[in-house]
Design an enzyme around this catalytic site. Structure first.
Site, short mmCIF file in Angstrom:
data_model
loop_
_atom_site.label_atom_id
_atom_site.label_comp_id
_atom_site.label_asym_id
_atom_site.label_seq_id
_atom_site.Cartn_x
_atom_site.Cartn_y
_atom_site.Cartn_z
N ASP A 1 42.83 66.10 95.35
CA ASP A 1 42.31 65.17 96.64
C ASP A 1 43.27 64.73 97.20
OD1 ASP A 1 40.26 66.90 96.35
OD2 ASP A 1 39.19 65.01 95.50
N LYS B 1 36.46 60.78 101.66
CA LYS B 1 36.57 62.03 102.07
C LYS B 1 34.37 62.52 101.52
CE LYS B 1 36.32 64.04 98.39
NZ LYS B 1 35.49 64.71 97.07
O1 C5P Z 1 42.60 66.23 89.65
P1 C5P Z 1 42.30 65.94 89.78
O2 C5P Z 1 42.15 64.25 89.57
O3 C5P Z 1 41.06 65.33 90.60
O4 C5P Z 1 40.88 66.50 88.66
C1 C5P Z 1 40.85 65.81 87.85
C2 C5P Z 1 39.88 67.40 86.90
O5 C5P Z 1 38.99 68.09 87.59
C3 C5P Z 1 41.66 67.76 86.03
O6 C5P Z 1 41.72 66.57 85.17
C4 C5P Z 1 41.21 68.96 85.91
O7 C5P Z 1 40.07 69.35 84.19
C5 C5P Z 1 39.67 69.34 87.37
N1 C5P Z 1 39.73 70.24 87.71
C6 C5P Z 1 40.23 71.44 87.70
N2 C5P Z 1 40.34 71.87 89.21
C7 C5P Z 1 41.02 71.43 90.14
C8 C5P Z 1 40.67 70.25 90.38
C9 C5P Z 1 40.17 69.29 88.95
O8 C5P Z 1 39.50 71.75 87.10
N3 C5P Z 1 41.10 72.78 91.27
#
Ligand code: C5P
Length: 278
Positions: free
Chosen positions: A134, A8
């Site tokens: 995502d 994406k």
């Molecule tokens: O969910 P994902 O693996 O993409 O998230 C990685 C990190 O990014 C999370 O552990 C968090 O620290 C941060 N994050 C966040 N808010 C979001 C998505 C991700 O703070 N909406």
């Protein structure tokens, strides 16, 4: 059973605020592109989740998003089984292209088929959100507005078909650090109201005008200026960083322009791909 799991790009990414759980509330317009990982799943009788991946450096243990997806799927459905998951990675990882999330999404879709569990898309998204922000979008795909931490998804009009050049600089980006840096900075917010209006109207020029990604304000990618210069010189409609980076994408109406940009960017950046919006 196999599936192609697509990458994406973020046409729009704004951080609206920090939630009590430490996550951030987002406003994102996401777009699927035709660069795919290939995922294969096979049932196992021993109850183990076993990951095979052709790229060294990608974790094959419980840290792998595909592993987590299978674990949560079995937990949710109560199915006592195991699975071998083979991943052929074509999407660069830690690139802002949802490489890990799309593998998880692909595994959930495949397991839903293999075990004939008939879970609706919403249920799969609910499981997916536990794996990563995502993943729900990667399950739905196309052109979508994604809100809150990624679990609130609204389908948008598909954007005009474009050629997409993806340029992945060598550096890696830590997503948690990118969010922490954004918390410390004063962020200028792009105009989500106009962006959404253009998406609703199918106004491609407007989408390119109002696109934005606030991570460009806090994640420094040294090659970004040169990559954007090349994309702009080759008539791209939009060039922007995807997710928390470091990948820069360019949208092109004309395939020859996209090919020329790709060839020139190869001089600054070793990993460059040409694909299309899906
Ligand atoms: O969910 P994902 O693996 O993409 O998230 C990685 C990190 O990014 C999370 O552990 C968090 O620290 C941060 N994050 C966040 N808010 C979001 C998505 C991700 O703070 N909406």
């Amino acid at each position: 059973m196999t599936i192609n799991a697509p990458a994406k790009i973020n046409l729009f990414l704004d951080i609206l605020g920090k939630l009590d759980n430490g996550y951030h509330s987002l406003f994102m317009v996401m777009q699927t592109v035709s660069l795919y990982d290939e995922i294969e799943v096979e049932k196992r009788d021993d109850g183990k989740i076993f990951i095979l991946c052709d790229v060294p450096g990608v974790p094959t243990d419980e840290k792998n998003t595909a592993y987590k997806a299978a674990k949560y799927f079995f937990e949710k459905t109560g199915i006592k089984s195991g699975v071998t998951i083979k991943i052929q990675k074509n999407i660069p990882h830690e690139a802002g292209l949802a490489g890990g999330s799309t593998d998880a999404a692909g595994v959930l879709k495949l397991l839903n088929e293999v075990y004939e569990t008939d879970l609706r898309e919403e249920k799969l998204c609910e499981i997916g959100l536990k794996v990563g922000s995502d993943v729900p979008f990667c399950i739905v795909g196309g052109t979508c507005l994604c809100q809150n931490t990624g679990g609130v998804i609204s389908k948008l009009k598909p954007i005009k078909k474009s050629f997409v050049v993806l340029a992945k600089p060598e550096m890696g980006v830590s997503t948690p650090k990118a969010y922490a840096d954004a918390d410390k900075a004063y962020i200028y917010h792009p105009d989500c109201i106009r962006m959404l209006d253009c998406c609703e109207k199918g106004d491609f020029d407007g989408i390119c005008r109002y696109a934005g990604n606030v991570f460009e304000q806090v994640v420094e990618v040294p090659e970004r200026v040169e990559i954007k210069r090349i994309m702009n010189e080759n008539n791209c409609s939009l060039c922007q960083m995807s997710g928390s980076g470091p990948t820069i994408f360019g949208l092109f109406e004309n395939k020859e322009d996209a090919e020329k940009a790709k060839e020139e960017i190869k001089k600054v950046c070793s990993r460059v791909y040409l694909c299309e919006t899906v």
